[in-house]
Scaffold this active site. Structure first.
Site, PDB file in Angstrom:
ATOM      1  N   PHE A   1      -5.854   5.867   7.984  1.00 50.71           N
ATOM      2  CA  PHE A   1      -4.433   6.042   8.281  1.00 50.71           C
ATOM      3  C   PHE A   1      -3.681   4.720   8.202  1.00 50.71           C
ATOM      4  CE2 PHE A   1      -6.928   9.170  10.531  1.00 50.71           C
ATOM      5  CZ  PHE A   1      -6.327  10.349  10.105  1.00 50.71           C
TER       6      PHE A   1
ATOM      7  N   MET B   1     -11.685  -4.605   6.160  1.00 50.65           N
ATOM      8  CA  MET B   1     -10.831  -3.648   6.882  1.00 50.65           C
ATOM      9  C   MET B   1     -10.537  -4.198   8.276  1.00 50.65           C
ATOM     10  SD  MET B   1     -10.192  -1.240   4.789  1.00 50.65           S
ATOM     11  CE  MET B   1      -9.144  -0.338   5.927  1.00 50.65           C
TER      12      MET B   1
ATOM     13  N   SER C   1       0.854  -1.188   0.000  1.00 52.70           N
ATOM     14  CA  SER C   1       0.000   0.000   0.000  1.00 52.70           C
ATOM     15  C   SER C   1       0.885   1.231   0.000  1.00 52.70           C
ATOM     16  CB  SER C   1      -0.886   0.006   1.248  1.00 52.70           C
ATOM     17  OG  SER C   1      -1.437   1.294   1.416  1.00 52.70           O
TER      18      SER C   1
ATOM     19  N   ASP D   1      -4.641   3.920  -1.938  1.00 50.07           N
ATOM     20  CA  ASP D   1      -5.674   4.407  -1.019  1.00 50.07           C
ATOM     21  C   ASP D   1      -6.124   5.801  -1.404  1.00 50.07           C
ATOM     22  OD1 ASP D   1      -6.004   2.280   0.918  1.00 50.07           O
ATOM     23  OD2 ASP D   1      -3.921   2.669   1.441  1.00 50.07           O
TER      24      ASP D   1
ATOM     25  N   HIS E   1      -1.573  -1.455  -4.088  1.00 50.87           N
ATOM     26  CA  HIS E   1      -2.786  -0.968  -3.420  1.00 50.87           C
ATOM     27  C   HIS E   1      -2.709   0.559  -3.289  1.00 50.87           C
ATOM     28  CE1 HIS E   1      -6.260  -1.515  -0.705  1.00 50.87           C
ATOM     29  NE2 HIS E   1      -5.718  -0.556   0.031  1.00 50.87           N
TER      30      HIS E   1
ATOM     31  N   HIS F   1      -8.572   1.556  -3.734  1.00 51.19           N
ATOM     32  CA  HIS F   1      -9.483   1.431  -2.595  1.00 51.19           C
ATOM     33  C   HIS F   1     -10.075   2.819  -2.366  1.00 51.19           C
ATOM     34  CE1 HIS F   1      -9.549   0.803   2.101  1.00 51.19           C
ATOM     35  NE2 HIS F   1     -10.748   1.028   1.600  1.00 51.19           N
TER      36      HIS F   1
ATOM     37  N   ASP G   1      -6.947  -5.552   4.912  1.00 56.32           N
ATOM     38  CA  ASP G   1      -6.255  -4.260   4.857  1.00 56.32           C
ATOM     39  C   ASP G   1      -6.228  -3.620   6.240  1.00 56.32           C
ATOM     40  OD1 ASP G   1      -5.220  -1.808   4.098  1.00 56.32           O
ATOM     41  OD2 ASP G   1      -6.944  -1.206   2.893  1.00 56.32           O
ATOM     42  N   GLY G   2      -5.005  -3.427   6.754  1.00 52.30           N
ATOM     43  CA  GLY G   2      -4.842  -2.711   8.011  1.00 52.30           C
ATOM     44  C   GLY G   2      -4.126  -3.535   9.066  1.00 52.30           C
TER      45      GLY G   2
ATOM     46  N   MET H   1     -11.976   5.427  -0.566  1.00 48.94           N
ATOM     47  CA  MET H   1     -12.552   5.833   0.722  1.00 48.94           C
ATOM     48  C   MET H   1     -13.120   7.232   0.515  1.00 48.94           C
ATOM     49  SD  MET H   1      -9.507   4.295   3.058  1.00 48.94           S
ATOM     50  CE  MET H   1      -8.431   4.148   1.643  1.00 48.94           C
TER      51      MET H   1
ATOM     52  N   MET I   1      -8.509   8.867  -0.512  1.00 49.67           N
ATOM     53  CA  MET I   1      -9.276   9.399   0.644  1.00 49.67           C
ATOM     54  C   MET I   1      -9.697  10.829   0.366  1.00 49.67           C
ATOM     55  SD  MET I   1      -6.960   8.051   3.793  1.00 49.67           S
ATOM     56  CE  MET I   1      -6.222   6.404   3.793  1.00 49.67           C
TER      57      MET I   1
HETATM   58  C1  DX5 Z   1      -6.030   2.497   5.709  1.00 52.95           C
HETATM   59  C2  DX5 Z   1      -5.676   2.028   4.337  1.00 52.95           C
HETATM   60  C3  DX5 Z   1      -4.619   0.994   4.264  1.00 52.95           C
HETATM   61  C4  DX5 Z   1      -3.300   1.360   4.844  1.00 52.95           C
HETATM   62  C5  DX5 Z   1      -2.872   0.156   5.617  1.00 52.95           C
HETATM   63  O1  DX5 Z   1      -7.171   3.274   5.623  1.00 52.95           O
HETATM   64  O2  DX5 Z   1      -6.804   1.518   3.666  1.00 52.95           O
HETATM   65  O3  DX5 Z   1      -4.468   0.489   2.950  1.00 52.95           O
HETATM   66  O4  DX5 Z   1      -2.295   1.668   3.925  1.00 52.95           O
HETATM   67  O5  DX5 Z   1      -1.748   0.517   6.293  1.00 52.95           O
HETATM   68  P1  DX5 Z   1      -0.980  -0.450   7.294  1.00 52.95           P
HETATM   69  O6  DX5 Z   1      -0.566  -1.655   6.525  1.00 52.95           O
HETATM   70  O7  DX5 Z   1       0.150   0.427   7.691  1.00 52.95           O
HETATM   71  O8  DX5 Z   1      -1.923  -0.740   8.420  1.00 52.95           O
HETATM   72 ZN    ZN Z   2      -6.504   0.456   1.714  1.00 56.70          ZN
END
Ligand code: DX5
Ligand code: ZN
Length: 244
Positions: free
Chosen positions: A142, A136, A7, A34, A32, A65, A174-175, A67, A36
């Protein structure tokens, strides 16, 4: 097959192409991304222009992804930019079926994302439409947050549903996926492993990716061998005085 999806949220954005190349050398097979919007989640990241640049920097599929609150409005722009997989959050889609159709009609692989508090059973009817379900295991917004353990139950439930319904969607997590959690998520049934901080947080992204993938494959191998043993049945019963 387990795959690692680095990611870029935790990457150095000033050197994105180099960071992605390093994660790819370490075994990452999908990138990946993200997205936002500062409304659905309390953070702002990037949009189609960065996806367009990334598209030139790597041949790997780009897993976007979203968000964001109104994904339907932006799906055409992500397709145009070169996204391959696009997932939308259950929590923001009033017409989830329509959003998934829209992604599909733009030639991308549709996915649905569940926040930690959203139950798997809510998406049963649309499972035949999705290429992947993203579970998730942190609240989105974050990188570098702590893994939420009950996400494992959701992964197990999805694996059961996939079997019961005879489907082939892939299960993504993810996370908080890192060395201390990766074995559990793989054992639970996840096969697409998103990792931001564990790959780009510190040290070499290439080495980090390689080591994380190695741990994931080891857990997948152990799971396979348990399944094979169960399928083979109990075997010959031992005599009570038999020395083993
Ligand atoms: C969080 C994201 C993730 C994030 C995961 O909202 O969707 O993709 O990059 O980060 P880590 O692997 O650091 O938890
Ligand atoms: Zn993500």
């Amino acid at each position: 097959m387990v795959e690692l999806l680095p990611s870029i949220l935790s990457a150095d954005f000033a050197h994105l192409a180099d960071q992605v190349a390093a994660a790819e050398r370490g075994g990452g097979t999908v990138i990946h991304v993200d997205v936002m919007d500062g409304h659905f989640v309390p953070n702002i990241t990037l949009g189609p222009p960065v996806v367009k640049s990334l598209r030139k920097a790597t041949k790997l599929p780009l897993d976007c992804h979203l968000m964001i609150e109104n994904p339907d409005e932006y799906i055409p722009a992500f397709a145009e930019a070169g996204a391959n997989w696009v997932s939308v959050h259950y929590e923001v889609c009033r017409h989830l079926h329509r959003s998934l159709q829209l992604i599909d009609r733009h030639g991308m692989k549709p996915g649905v994302v569940l926040n930690p508090a959203t139950r798997v059973d809510l998406i049963v009817d649309i499972l035949p439409m999705v290429h992947h379900v993203l579970v998730m295991s942190v609240n989105p917004g974050f990188g570098g947050q702590e893994f939420i353990p009950f996400a494992l139950n959701k992964i197990r439930r999805l694996a059961e549903l996939r079997q019961e319904m005879g489907l082939a969607f892939r299960i993504e997590v993810d996370g908080g996926v890192a060395h201390d959690t990766v074995a559990q998520v793989v054992q639970a049934g996840a096969e697409l492993l998103v990792a931001g901080n564990a790959v780009f947080g510190k040290g070499s992204p290439e080495r980090n990716a390689r080591e994380l993938l190695k741990a994931a494959r080891k857990a997948a191998g152990e799971k396979e061998s348990v399944i094979r043993k169960l399928a083979a049945g109990p075997g010959r019963r031992r005599r009570s005085n038999e020395v083993v």
